[in-house]
Design a protein around this motif. Structure first.
Motif, PDB file in Angstrom:
ATOM      1  N   TYR A 146      10.149  -2.690  -7.718  1.00 57.29           N
ATOM      2  CA  TYR A 146      10.490  -3.071  -6.350  1.00 57.29           C
ATOM      3  C   TYR A 146       9.230  -3.268  -5.514  1.00 57.29           C
ATOM      4  O   TYR A 146       8.202  -2.614  -5.725  1.00 57.29           O
ATOM      5  CB  TYR A 146      11.372  -2.004  -5.694  1.00 57.29           C
ATOM      6  CG  TYR A 146      12.756  -1.918  -6.262  1.00 57.29           C
ATOM      7  CD1 TYR A 146      13.710  -2.897  -5.973  1.00 57.29           C
ATOM      8  CD2 TYR A 146      13.117  -0.863  -7.087  1.00 57.29           C
ATOM      9  CE1 TYR A 146      14.989  -2.822  -6.502  1.00 57.29           C
ATOM     10  CE2 TYR A 146      14.400  -0.771  -7.619  1.00 57.29           C
ATOM     11  CZ  TYR A 146      15.330  -1.763  -7.320  1.00 57.29           C
ATOM     12  OH  TYR A 146      16.606  -1.682  -7.848  1.00 57.29           O
ATOM     13  N   ILE A 147       9.333  -4.133  -4.519  1.00 57.68           N
ATOM     14  CA  ILE A 147       8.230  -4.440  -3.621  1.00 57.68           C
ATOM     15  C   ILE A 147       8.082  -3.323  -2.585  1.00 57.68           C
ATOM     16  O   ILE A 147       9.065  -2.834  -2.032  1.00 57.68           O
ATOM     17  CB  ILE A 147       8.490  -5.797  -2.935  1.00 57.68           C
ATOM     18  CG1 ILE A 147       8.478  -6.916  -3.991  1.00 57.68           C
ATOM     19  CG2 ILE A 147       7.472  -6.070  -1.834  1.00 57.68           C
ATOM     20  CD1 ILE A 147       8.951  -8.253  -3.483  1.00 57.68           C
ATOM     21  N   GLY A 148       6.841  -2.943  -2.317  1.00 49.71           N
ATOM     22  CA  GLY A 148       6.585  -1.796  -1.442  1.00 49.71           C
ATOM     23  C   GLY A 148       6.549  -2.110   0.034  1.00 49.71           C
ATOM     24  O   GLY A 148       6.580  -1.185   0.855  1.00 49.71           O
ATOM     25  N   MET A 149       6.437  -3.398   0.415  1.00 43.26           N
ATOM     26  CA  MET A 149       6.425  -3.830   1.823  1.00 43.26           C
ATOM     27  C   MET A 149       5.341  -3.137   2.651  1.00 43.26           C
ATOM     28  O   MET A 149       5.457  -3.002   3.853  1.00 43.26           O
ATOM     29  CB  MET A 149       7.797  -3.604   2.473  1.00 43.26           C
ATOM     30  CG  MET A 149       8.906  -4.451   1.888  1.00 43.26           C
ATOM     31  SD  MET A 149       8.593  -6.245   1.949  1.00 43.26           S
ATOM     32  CE  MET A 149       8.521  -6.553   3.709  1.00 43.26           C
ATOM     33  N   GLY A 150       4.286  -2.685   2.010  1.00 43.02           N
ATOM     34  CA  GLY A 150       3.191  -2.018   2.705  1.00 43.02           C
ATOM     35  C   GLY A 150       3.275  -0.509   2.660  1.00 43.02           C
ATOM     36  O   GLY A 150       2.256   0.173   2.632  1.00 43.02           O
ATOM     37  N   TRP A 151       4.495   0.025   2.610  1.00 45.17           N
ATOM     38  CA  TRP A 151       4.657   1.483   2.675  1.00 45.17           C
ATOM     39  C   TRP A 151       4.271   2.157   1.357  1.00 45.17           C
ATOM     40  O   TRP A 151       3.493   3.117   1.352  1.00 45.17           O
ATOM     41  CB  TRP A 151       6.092   1.829   3.052  1.00 45.17           C
ATOM     42  CG  TRP A 151       6.256   3.291   3.368  1.00 45.17           C
ATOM     43  CD1 TRP A 151       6.939   4.221   2.643  1.00 45.17           C
ATOM     44  CD2 TRP A 151       5.726   3.989   4.502  1.00 45.17           C
ATOM     45  NE1 TRP A 151       6.869   5.447   3.252  1.00 45.17           N
ATOM     46  CE2 TRP A 151       6.120   5.338   4.394  1.00 45.17           C
ATOM     47  CE3 TRP A 151       4.952   3.600   5.592  1.00 45.17           C
ATOM     48  CZ2 TRP A 151       5.771   6.296   5.344  1.00 45.17           C
ATOM     49  CZ3 TRP A 151       4.599   4.555   6.535  1.00 45.17           C
ATOM     50  CH2 TRP A 151       5.010   5.883   6.401  1.00 45.17           C
ATOM     51  N   LEU A 152       4.790   1.658   0.260  1.00 41.45           N
ATOM     52  CA  LEU A 152       4.347   2.178  -1.030  1.00 41.45           C
ATOM     53  C   LEU A 152       2.937   1.684  -1.337  1.00 41.45           C
ATOM     54  O   LEU A 152       2.148   2.377  -1.995  1.00 41.45           O
ATOM     55  CB  LEU A 152       5.312   1.744  -2.141  1.00 41.45           C
ATOM     56  CG  LEU A 152       6.762   2.199  -1.990  1.00 41.45           C
ATOM     57  CD1 LEU A 152       7.587   1.729  -3.191  1.00 41.45           C
ATOM     58  CD2 LEU A 152       6.874   3.706  -1.842  1.00 41.45           C
ATOM     59  N   ASP A 153       2.610   0.508  -0.845  1.00 42.77           N
ATOM     60  CA  ASP A 153       1.309  -0.094  -1.130  1.00 42.77           C
ATOM     61  C   ASP A 153       0.157   0.671  -0.478  1.00 42.77           C
ATOM     62  O   ASP A 153      -0.957   0.669  -0.996  1.00 42.77           O
ATOM     63  CB  ASP A 153       1.303  -1.550  -0.647  1.00 42.77           C
ATOM     64  CG  ASP A 153       2.440  -2.351  -1.248  1.00 42.77           C
ATOM     65  OD1 ASP A 153       2.434  -2.580  -2.463  1.00 42.77           O
ATOM     66  OD2 ASP A 153       3.367  -2.725  -0.503  1.00 42.77           O
ATOM     67  N   LYS A 154       0.421   1.323   0.649  1.00 43.60           N
ATOM     68  CA  LYS A 154      -0.667   2.080   1.283  1.00 43.60           C
ATOM     69  C   LYS A 154      -1.143   3.210   0.372  1.00 43.60           C
ATOM     70  O   LYS A 154      -2.339   3.541   0.348  1.00 43.60           O
ATOM     71  CB  LYS A 154      -0.243   2.622   2.649  1.00 43.60           C
ATOM     72  CG  LYS A 154       0.731   3.787   2.630  1.00 43.60           C
ATOM     73  CD  LYS A 154       1.080   4.244   4.049  1.00 43.60           C
ATOM     74  CE  LYS A 154       2.068   5.410   4.040  1.00 43.60           C
ATOM     75  NZ  LYS A 154       1.480   6.634   3.456  1.00 43.60           N
TER      76      LYS A 154
END
Length: 320
Positions: A146-154
Motif C-alpha cells: 500500500y502507498i504511504g501518502m507521506g505518513w509511512l514514508d516519513k
C-alpha cells in the motif's frame, strides 16, 4: 413477531455493513493500491484550472530538456537498499562526491518513482551535493502493498537518513520532495531526524484526509461522510494509518529547521490554499514561493532558472 422483527433488523444491518465494507474497500484500494488506476485523474471541467497554450508549451519544453538531463544523471548513479522495520526492502539510487558532507534526499510523488527526481538530482550534484533518490514504498523498485501518502514514508525517510549518517558522521542533510514527496518532507520535519538541517517542500498537502476529501469531491462528487469515514476506518485496519493523523500541519508544528514552501498558483490537484496553511503553521525560519502560472508539480518546469535560484538562495541564506 419479535423474533421475525429481530431477523429483519439483523438482515438490514448486515446488508448496510456489507455495503459499507464494500464501499470502503473500493476507495482504499483505489487510492492506496499501486495497481489501481487512481493516477488517471479525471475531474469535472469546472474543477480544472487550465493553463494558456503558451504557458503549457513552455512547461512542456522545459520538462523535455529536464528529462534528458535526468536520464544522463541516472546513468551515473549507483543502487542502494535499506530495510524498514516492517521488513520491506526499499530501493534507491545515489551519487556522491569525495570529501563532501552536504547531502540531499529527493522524494518523488504519488504513483511515480525516483526517475521523476533525477533532474533535481543532477542540479544538486552539479552544485556540490551528494544525492540520494529513494523509490517510496509501493513505488518503483521498492517493496510494499500500500502507498504511504507521506505518513509511512516519513519513517522510511528515517532509514535513508540513517544510511547517510552511518556512511558520513559529519553529514548535513536536506530533504526535498514534490507532491506526495512534499507532504513526506513536511511530515518528516516534525520528527527532527538526526543531521537533517533543512527542507524544501514543493506542492505537498495539508493532510491525507484533506487531499482525499478534495479528490472525492472533484472525481466522484461524493461527500466525506460517510464515504471517507468508512474508508478511513478500513485503512487503519488494512494499511496501518489514520488519514487525519497523517497531517502535515500537525507535524510541521514540531519542526526546528528552515523550510521553503513552493506551490503552483494554478494547482488544481493540491489547492494552493494548502501551501498557505502549512506555511502559517510553520514555527521557525521559512519562506514561500508561489509560481503563479504553474499547475501541480510544474513550478520547476515553468522557469527552471528561477526555481533553482530561489532554492539555492534560501539554502545559502538560511541553512549553509
Amino acid at each position: 413477531m419479535k423474533k421475525r422483527g429481530f431477523i429483519i433488523a439483523f438482515i438490514i444491518i448486515a446488508i448496510l455493513l456489507s455495503g459499507a465494507y464494500g464501499v470502503g474497500t473500493y476507495f482504499v484500494n483505489y487510492a492506496l493500491s499501486p495497481a489501481s488506476e487512481s493516477d488517471q485523474r479525471v475531474v469535472d471541467e469546472e474543477d480544472e484550472i487550465k493553463l494558456t497554450g503558451d504557458v503549457q508549451q513552455q512547461i512542456d519544453d522545459n520538462a523535455d530538456a529536464e528529462f534528458i538531463k535526468g536520464v544522463d544523471f541516472e546513468n551515473k548513479t549507483r543502487p542502494m537498499i535499506v530495510s524498514q522495520d516492517d521488513s520491506l526492502r526499499l530501493k534507491g539510487q545515489y551519487l556522491d562526491h569525495d570529501n563532501v558532507h552536504q547531502w540531499v534526499i529527493l522524494i518523488h510523488g504519488y504513483k511515480s518513482s525516483n526517475e521523476e527526481m533525477m533532474s533535481y538530482g543532477a542540479t544538486y550534484y552539479e552544485n556540490g551535493y551528494n544525492v540520494v533518490l529513494p523509490d517510496n514504498r509501493a513505488h518503483g523498485k521498492s517493496e510494499g502493498e500500500y502507498i504511504g501518502m507521506g505518513w509511512l514514508d516519513k519513517d522510511d525517510i528515517a532509514c535513508w537518513v540513517d544510511w547517510i549518517n552511518n556512511r558520513d558522521s559529519q553529514a548535513q542533510i536536506l530533504l526535498h520532495g514534490v507532491s506526495m514527496g512534499g507532504a513526506t518532507v513536511m511530515m518528516a520535519s516534525g520528527d527532527r531526524l538526526l543531521n537533517v538541517v533543512g527542507y524544501i517542500e514543493d506542492c505537498g498537502y495539508t493532510s491525507v484526509w484533506d487531499i482525499f476529501a478534495s479528490e472525492l469531491d472533484k472525481r466522484f462528487s461524493l461527500p466525506t461522510f460517510p464515504v471517507l469515514d468508512i474508508s478511513n476506518f478500513l485503512a487503519r485496519i488494512k494499511v496501518g494509518y489514520d488519514f487525519k493523523e497523517a497531517s502535515s500541519i500537525e507535524q510541521v508544528k514540531n519542526a526546528n529547521q528552515p523550510m521553503l514552501f513552493i506551490h503552483g498558483g494554478k494547482d488544481d490537484f493540491v489547492p494552493v490554499q494548502m501551501a498557505y496553511e502549512v506555511y502559517e503553521a510553520y514555527p521557525t525560519t521559512k519562506d514561500i514561493y508561489i509560481v503563479d502560472e504553474a499547475g501541480h508539480a510544474q513550478s520547476k518546469d515553468y522557469d527552471v532558472e528561477a526555481y533553482w535560484d530561489k532554492v539555492f538562495t534560501f539554502i545559502d541564506e538560511n541553512i549553509f
